[in-house]
Design a protein around this motif. Sequence first.
Motif, PDB file in Angstrom:
ATOM      1  N   PRO A   1      57.312  41.149  39.315  1.00 12.98           N
ATOM      2  CA  PRO A   1      56.385  40.702  37.991  1.00 12.98           C
ATOM      3  C   PRO A   1      56.736  40.103  36.873  1.00 12.98           C
ATOM      4  O   PRO A   1      58.268  40.213  36.633  1.00 12.98           O
ATOM      5  CB  PRO A   1      56.027  42.237  37.574  1.00 12.98           C
ATOM      6  N   ALA A   2      56.227  39.249  36.420  1.00 11.77           N
ATOM      7  CA  ALA A   2      56.872  38.111  35.432  1.00 11.77           C
ATOM      8  C   ALA A   2      56.873  39.146  33.959  1.00 11.77           C
ATOM      9  O   ALA A   2      56.068  39.963  33.570  1.00 11.77           O
ATOM     10  CB  ALA A   2      55.913  36.965  35.090  1.00 11.77           C
ATOM     11  N   GLY A   3      57.733  38.662  33.053  1.00  5.95           N
ATOM     12  CA  GLY A   3      57.889  39.210  31.826  1.00  5.95           C
ATOM     13  C   GLY A   3      58.121  40.648  31.609  1.00  5.95           C
ATOM     14  O   GLY A   3      57.666  41.304  31.071  1.00  5.95           O
ATOM     15  N   ILE A   4      59.187  40.950  32.478  1.00  5.55           N
ATOM     16  CA  ILE A   4      59.492  42.433  32.479  1.00  5.55           C
ATOM     17  C   ILE A   4      60.986  42.557  31.918  1.00  5.55           C
ATOM     18  O   ILE A   4      61.844  41.694  32.375  1.00  5.55           O
ATOM     19  CB  ILE A   4      59.390  43.115  33.885  1.00  5.55           C
ATOM     20  N   SER A   5      61.392  43.713  31.632  1.00  7.62           N
ATOM     21  CA  SER A   5      62.961  44.083  31.463  1.00  7.62           C
ATOM     22  C   SER A   5      63.038  45.632  31.828  1.00  7.62           C
ATOM     23  O   SER A   5      62.254  46.416  32.040  1.00  7.62           O
ATOM     24  CB  SER A   5      63.197  43.939  29.754  1.00  7.62           C
ATOM     25  N   ARG A   6      64.380  45.866  32.120  1.00  2.98           N
ATOM     26  CA  ARG A   6      64.955  47.086  32.413  1.00  2.98           C
ATOM     27  C   ARG A   6      64.463  48.042  31.584  1.00  2.98           C
ATOM     28  O   ARG A   6      64.651  47.880  30.238  1.00  2.98           O
ATOM     29  CB  ARG A   6      66.244  47.174  32.960  1.00  2.98           C
ATOM     30  N   CYS A   7      64.427  49.426  31.939  1.00  2.34           N
ATOM     31  CA  CYS A   7      64.010  50.491  30.692  1.00  2.34           C
ATOM     32  C   CYS A   7      64.368  51.983  31.362  1.00  2.34           C
ATOM     33  O   CYS A   7      64.773  51.823  32.725  1.00  2.34           O
ATOM     34  CB  CYS A   7      62.641  50.176  30.326  1.00  2.34           C
ATOM     35  N   GLY A   8      64.059  52.776  30.673  1.00  7.16           N
ATOM     36  CA  GLY A   8      64.330  53.967  31.175  1.00  7.16           C
ATOM     37  C   GLY A   8      63.081  54.639  31.861  1.00  7.16           C
ATOM     38  O   GLY A   8      61.924  54.064  31.894  1.00  7.16           O
ATOM     39  N   MET A   9      63.557  55.830  32.830  1.00  3.41           N
ATOM     40  CA  MET A   9      62.232  56.063  33.732  1.00  3.41           C
ATOM     41  C   MET A   9      60.835  56.272  32.920  1.00  3.41           C
ATOM     42  O   MET A   9      59.880  56.332  33.423  1.00  3.41           O
ATOM     43  CB  MET A   9      62.740  57.045  34.316  1.00  3.41           C
ATOM     44  N   SER A  10      60.983  56.908  31.718  1.00  5.38           N
ATOM     45  CA  SER A  10      59.602  57.252  31.109  1.00  5.38           C
ATOM     46  C   SER A  10      59.041  56.400  30.674  1.00  5.38           C
ATOM     47  O   SER A  10      57.712  56.792  30.240  1.00  5.38           O
ATOM     48  CB  SER A  10      60.306  58.569  29.711  1.00  5.38           C
ATOM     49  N   HIS A  11      59.441  55.178  30.442  1.00  3.30           N
ATOM     50  CA  HIS A  11      58.528  53.948  29.961  1.00  3.30           C
ATOM     51  C   HIS A  11      58.227  53.094  30.904  1.00  3.30           C
ATOM     52  O   HIS A  11      57.528  52.089  30.444  1.00  3.30           O
ATOM     53  CB  HIS A  11      59.506  53.197  28.824  1.00  3.30           C
ATOM     54  N   ALA A  12      58.585  53.367  32.258  1.00  2.65           N
ATOM     55  CA  ALA A  12      58.364  52.292  33.029  1.00  2.65           C
ATOM     56  C   ALA A  12      56.951  52.247  33.641  1.00  2.65           C
ATOM     57  O   ALA A  12      56.311  53.313  33.793  1.00  2.65           O
ATOM     58  CB  ALA A  12      59.420  52.620  34.357  1.00  2.65           C
ATOM     59  N   THR A  13      56.803  50.974  33.861  1.00  2.00           N
ATOM     60  CA  THR A  13      55.457  50.681  34.825  1.00  2.00           C
ATOM     61  C   THR A  13      55.510  49.933  36.155  1.00  2.00           C
ATOM     62  O   THR A  13      54.765  50.034  36.842  1.00  2.00           O
ATOM     63  CB  THR A  13      54.666  49.872  33.893  1.00  2.00           C
ATOM     64  N   PHE A  14      56.913  49.430  36.547  1.00  2.00           N
ATOM     65  CA  PHE A  14      57.266  48.883  37.520  1.00  2.00           C
ATOM     66  C   PHE A  14      58.605  49.626  37.962  1.00  2.00           C
ATOM     67  O   PHE A  14      59.385  49.853  37.235  1.00  2.00           O
ATOM     68  CB  PHE A  14      57.377  47.416  37.514  1.00  2.00           C
ATOM     69  N   VAL A  15      58.934  49.308  39.325  1.00  2.00           N
ATOM     70  CA  VAL A  15      60.012  49.917  39.753  1.00  2.00           C
ATOM     71  C   VAL A  15      60.392  48.856  40.802  1.00  2.00           C
ATOM     72  O   VAL A  15      59.721  48.353  41.533  1.00  2.00           O
ATOM     73  CB  VAL A  15      60.188  51.254  40.412  1.00  2.00           C
ATOM     74  N   GLN A  16      61.965  48.687  41.219  1.00  2.00           N
ATOM     75  CA  GLN A  16      62.294  48.095  42.527  1.00  2.00           C
ATOM     76  C   GLN A  16      63.308  48.948  43.106  1.00  2.00           C
ATOM     77  O   GLN A  16      64.108  49.563  42.419  1.00  2.00           O
ATOM     78  CB  GLN A  16      63.211  46.843  41.828  1.00  2.00           C
ATOM     79  N   HIS A  17      63.127  49.181  44.409  1.00  2.00           N
ATOM     80  CA  HIS A  17      64.067  50.050  45.321  1.00  2.00           C
ATOM     81  C   HIS A  17      65.330  49.387  45.248  1.00  2.00           C
ATOM     82  O   HIS A  17      65.142  48.072  45.831  1.00  2.00           O
ATOM     83  CB  HIS A  17      63.224  50.198  46.377  1.00  2.00           C
ATOM     84  N   ILE A  18      66.182  50.250  45.092  1.00  2.00           N
ATOM     85  CA  ILE A  18      67.581  49.292  45.023  1.00  2.00           C
ATOM     86  C   ILE A  18      68.262  49.037  46.539  1.00  2.00           C
ATOM     87  O   ILE A  18      69.150  48.291  46.579  1.00  2.00           O
ATOM     88  CB  ILE A  18      68.571  50.215  44.259  1.00  2.00           C
ATOM     89  N   PHE A  19      67.607  49.756  47.578  1.00  2.00           N
ATOM     90  CA  PHE A  19      68.092  49.486  48.728  1.00  2.00           C
ATOM     91  C   PHE A  19      67.213  48.307  49.790  1.00  2.00           C
ATOM     92  O   PHE A  19      67.703  47.498  50.357  1.00  2.00           O
ATOM     93  CB  PHE A  19      67.962  50.624  49.795  1.00  2.00           C
TER      94      PHE A  19
END
Length: 80
Positions: free
Chosen positions: A17-35
């Motif tokens: 997704p465009a316009g995203i930044s890393r954050c803590g789990m409690s504020h997240a709306t998107f995730v990327q699987h690390i593997f």
Amino acid sequence: MSSTQGPIKGIPLADKPAGISRCGMSHATFVQHIFTNKWYEISANGQAIGSAIDLDFYRHDPSQKPTSRSTVKIKELSKV
């Protein structure tokens, strides 16, 4: 995010997704699987994608602009 006990659920996305930044789990709306490097939108109705330890968490960042700083500098230099 309400619970860290069970697997995180999400809907698969085709691209980052465009316009995203890393954050803590409690504020997240998107995730990327690390593997697998696949992107998901967090949703209680989605498929199980893994535990919190296997994911990087992101949210929309309203301060991010569609163009990057380097693109702006290139445009400025092209005018000279």
